[in-house]
Motif scaffolding. Sequence first.
Motif, PDB file in Angstrom:
ATOM      1  N   GLY A  32      -6.012   2.252 -10.974  1.00  0.00           N
ATOM      2  CA  GLY A  32      -6.640   1.729  -9.763  1.00  0.00           C
ATOM      3  C   GLY A  32      -5.649   1.267  -8.715  1.00  0.00           C
ATOM      4  N   VAL A  33      -4.359   1.425  -8.974  1.00  0.00           N
ATOM      5  CA  VAL A  33      -3.320   1.056  -8.015  1.00  0.00           C
ATOM      6  C   VAL A  33      -2.783   2.337  -7.389  1.00  0.00           C
ATOM      7  CG1 VAL A  33      -1.069  -0.035  -7.693  1.00  0.00           C
ATOM      8  CG2 VAL A  33      -2.701  -0.992  -9.352  1.00  0.00           C
ATOM      9  N   GLY A  34      -2.702   2.375  -6.071  1.00  0.00           N
ATOM     10  CA  GLY A  34      -2.202   3.568  -5.397  1.00  0.00           C
ATOM     11  C   GLY A  34      -3.030   4.781  -5.749  1.00  0.00           C
ATOM     12  N   ALA A  35      -2.360   5.872  -6.081  1.00  0.00           N
ATOM     13  CA  ALA A  35      -3.039   7.128  -6.402  1.00  0.00           C
ATOM     14  C   ALA A  35      -3.612   7.151  -7.815  1.00  0.00           C
ATOM     15  CB  ALA A  35      -2.059   8.291  -6.230  1.00  0.00           C
ATOM     16  N   CYS A  36      -3.254   6.188  -8.653  1.00  0.00           N
ATOM     17  CA  CYS A  36      -3.650   6.207 -10.068  1.00  0.00           C
ATOM     18  C   CYS A  36      -5.125   5.869 -10.265  1.00  0.00           C
ATOM     19  CB  CYS A  36      -2.791   5.247 -10.872  1.00  0.00           C
ATOM     20  SG  CYS A  36      -1.081   5.801 -10.985  1.00  0.00           S
ATOM     21  N   THR A  37      -5.818   6.745 -10.981  1.00  0.00           N
ATOM     22  CA  THR A  37      -7.237   6.565 -11.257  1.00  0.00           C
ATOM     23  C   THR A  37      -7.535   6.955 -12.704  1.00  0.00           C
ATOM     24  OG1 THR A  37      -7.730   8.798 -10.480  1.00  0.00           O
ATOM     25  CG2 THR A  37      -7.974   7.021  -8.877  1.00  0.00           C
ATOM     26  N   PRO A  38      -8.555   6.323 -13.282  1.00  0.00           N
ATOM     27  CA  PRO A  38      -8.939   6.695 -14.645  1.00  0.00           C
ATOM     28  C   PRO A  38      -9.629   8.052 -14.671  1.00  0.00           C
ATOM     29  CG  PRO A  38     -10.386   4.975 -13.802  1.00  0.00           C
ATOM     30  CD  PRO A  38      -9.337   5.218 -12.755  1.00  0.00           C
ATOM     31  N   GLY A  39      -9.721   8.604 -15.876  1.00  0.00           N
ATOM     32  CA  GLY A  39     -10.423   9.859 -16.087  1.00  0.00           C
ATOM     33  C   GLY A  39     -11.620   9.620 -16.981  1.00  0.00           C
ATOM     34  N   CYS A  62       7.487  11.276   0.045  1.00  0.00           N
ATOM     35  CA  CYS A  62       7.290  10.806   1.415  1.00  0.00           C
ATOM     36  C   CYS A  62       5.964  11.330   1.957  1.00  0.00           C
ATOM     37  CB  CYS A  62       8.459  11.276   2.286  1.00  0.00           C
ATOM     38  SG  CYS A  62       8.443  10.593   3.952  1.00  0.00           S
ATOM     39  N   ASP A  63       4.859  10.624   1.609  1.00  0.00           N
ATOM     40  CA  ASP A  63       3.531  11.084   2.019  1.00  0.00           C
ATOM     41  C   ASP A  63       2.570   9.940   2.350  1.00  0.00           C
ATOM     42  OD1 ASP A  63       3.106  10.052  -0.498  1.00  0.00           O
ATOM     43  OD2 ASP A  63       2.219  11.877  -1.322  1.00  0.00           O
ATOM     44  N   ASN A  64       3.084   8.714   2.469  1.00  0.00           N
ATOM     45  CA  ASN A  64       2.279   7.530   2.775  1.00  0.00           C
ATOM     46  C   ASN A  64       1.232   7.240   1.701  1.00  0.00           C
ATOM     47  OD1 ASN A  64       2.193   5.367   4.561  1.00  0.00           O
ATOM     48  ND2 ASN A  64       0.400   6.157   5.627  1.00  0.00           N
ATOM     49  N   VAL A  65       1.553   7.634   0.448  1.00  0.00           N
ATOM     50  CA  VAL A  65       0.699   7.368  -0.708  1.00  0.00           C
ATOM     51  C   VAL A  65       1.551   6.647  -1.746  1.00  0.00           C
ATOM     52  CG1 VAL A  65      -0.597   8.452  -2.601  1.00  0.00           C
ATOM     53  CG2 VAL A  65      -0.752   9.386  -0.293  1.00  0.00           C
ATOM     54  N   ASP A  66       0.957   5.716  -2.470  1.00  0.00           N
ATOM     55  CA  ASP A  66       1.658   5.033  -3.553  1.00  0.00           C
ATOM     56  C   ASP A  66       1.594   5.921  -4.800  1.00  0.00           C
ATOM     57  OD1 ASP A  66       2.738   3.299  -5.400  1.00  0.00           O
ATOM     58  OD2 ASP A  66       1.056   1.902  -5.383  1.00  0.00           O
ATOM     59  N   ASN A  67       2.457   6.920  -4.862  1.00  0.00           N
ATOM     60  CA  ASN A  67       2.444   7.898  -5.950  1.00  0.00           C
ATOM     61  C   ASN A  67       2.832   7.307  -7.297  1.00  0.00           C
ATOM     62  OD1 ASN A  67       3.899   9.325  -3.355  1.00  0.00           O
ATOM     63  ND2 ASN A  67       2.170  10.494  -4.135  1.00  0.00           N
ATOM     64  N   CYS A  69       2.328   4.206  -8.198  1.00  0.00           N
ATOM     65  CA  CYS A  69       1.320   3.183  -8.536  1.00  0.00           C
ATOM     66  C   CYS A  69       1.917   1.808  -8.812  1.00  0.00           C
ATOM     67  CB  CYS A  69       0.473   3.668  -9.720  1.00  0.00           C
ATOM     68  SG  CYS A  69      -0.237   5.310  -9.441  1.00  0.00           S
ATOM     69  N   ASP A  70       2.859   1.401  -7.953  1.00  0.00           N
ATOM     70  CA  ASP A  70       3.476   0.089  -8.089  1.00  0.00           C
ATOM     71  C   ASP A  70       3.068  -0.858  -6.968  1.00  0.00           C
ATOM     72  OD1 ASP A  70       4.872   1.114  -5.941  1.00  0.00           O
ATOM     73  OD2 ASP A  70       6.853   0.769  -6.802  1.00  0.00           O
ATOM     74  N   GLY A  71       2.113  -0.442  -6.138  1.00  0.00           N
ATOM     75  CA  GLY A  71       1.626  -1.291  -5.062  1.00  0.00           C
ATOM     76  C   GLY A  71       2.386  -1.127  -3.754  1.00  0.00           C
ATOM     77  N   MET A  72       3.406  -0.262  -3.732  1.00  0.00           N
ATOM     78  CA  MET A  72       4.184  -0.033  -2.511  1.00  0.00           C
ATOM     79  C   MET A  72       4.149   1.451  -2.161  1.00  0.00           C
ATOM     80  SD  MET A  72       7.436  -2.538  -3.198  1.00  0.00           S
ATOM     81  CE  MET A  72       7.733  -1.953  -4.863  1.00  0.00           C
ATOM     82  N   VAL A  73       4.174   1.744  -0.867  1.00  0.00           N
ATOM     83  CA  VAL A  73       4.085   3.122  -0.380  1.00  0.00           C
ATOM     84  C   VAL A  73       5.447   3.595   0.117  1.00  0.00           C
ATOM     85  CG1 VAL A  73       3.013   4.595   1.370  1.00  0.00           C
ATOM     86  CG2 VAL A  73       1.671   2.816   0.255  1.00  0.00           C
ATOM     87  N   ASP A  74       5.893   4.742  -0.363  1.00  0.00           N
ATOM     88  CA  ASP A  74       7.117   5.402   0.102  1.00  0.00           C
ATOM     89  C   ASP A  74       8.349   4.498   0.074  1.00  0.00           C
ATOM     90  OD1 ASP A  74       5.488   7.584   0.575  1.00  0.00           O
ATOM     91  OD2 ASP A  74       5.408   7.312   2.735  1.00  0.00           O
ATOM     92  N   GLU A  75       8.397   3.570  -0.861  1.00  0.00           N
ATOM     93  CA  GLU A  75       9.494   2.608  -0.897  1.00  0.00           C
ATOM     94  C   GLU A  75      10.812   3.217  -1.367  1.00  0.00           C
ATOM     95  OE1 GLU A  75       7.962   2.581  -5.049  1.00  0.00           O
ATOM     96  OE2 GLU A  75       7.001   2.638  -3.125  1.00  0.00           O
TER      97      GLU A  75
END
Length: 140
Positions: A32-39, A62-67, A69-75
């Motif tokens: 539930g954080v960033g791009a991460c979702t359950p299945g 570099c896509d403005n998504v929290d890939n 899933c640490d709560g930060m985007v493109d860090e």
Amino acid sequence: MEVCDNADNDCDGMVDENLTQSCYTGPTGTSGVGACTPGTSTCSAGTWGACVGQVLPATEVCDNVDNDCDGMVDEGLTRSCYTGPTGTSGVGICRPGTQSCVSAAWGRCAGEVTPATERCNATDDDCDGAVDEDFLGGVA
């Protein structure tokens, strides 16, 4: 109530029918954080199947998504860059620079050194592999 145990718990003549559950196999705290979702996992013959459709942490891009899933985007995303002519990076004074990702876009190429006009200074200023070649008596 039907339970995933290979038995007909609800006495309807079917075993483990239509049993699904939410699942997530990623690190704790990332669902539930960033791009991460359950299945979803489906029960078959008393066993929960694979977790289908989940999105797990991935390498940050570099896509403005929290890939990741640490709560930060493109860090902290940086990459080497060079805008000079092909074949001149690393020749003479020419060196690559660094770009940083900001809001899904790579910024300017900071710190790079590209070809300059050749000067008589015992340096390959135009990054062609020859020193002071434009001057009489230059070293080739």
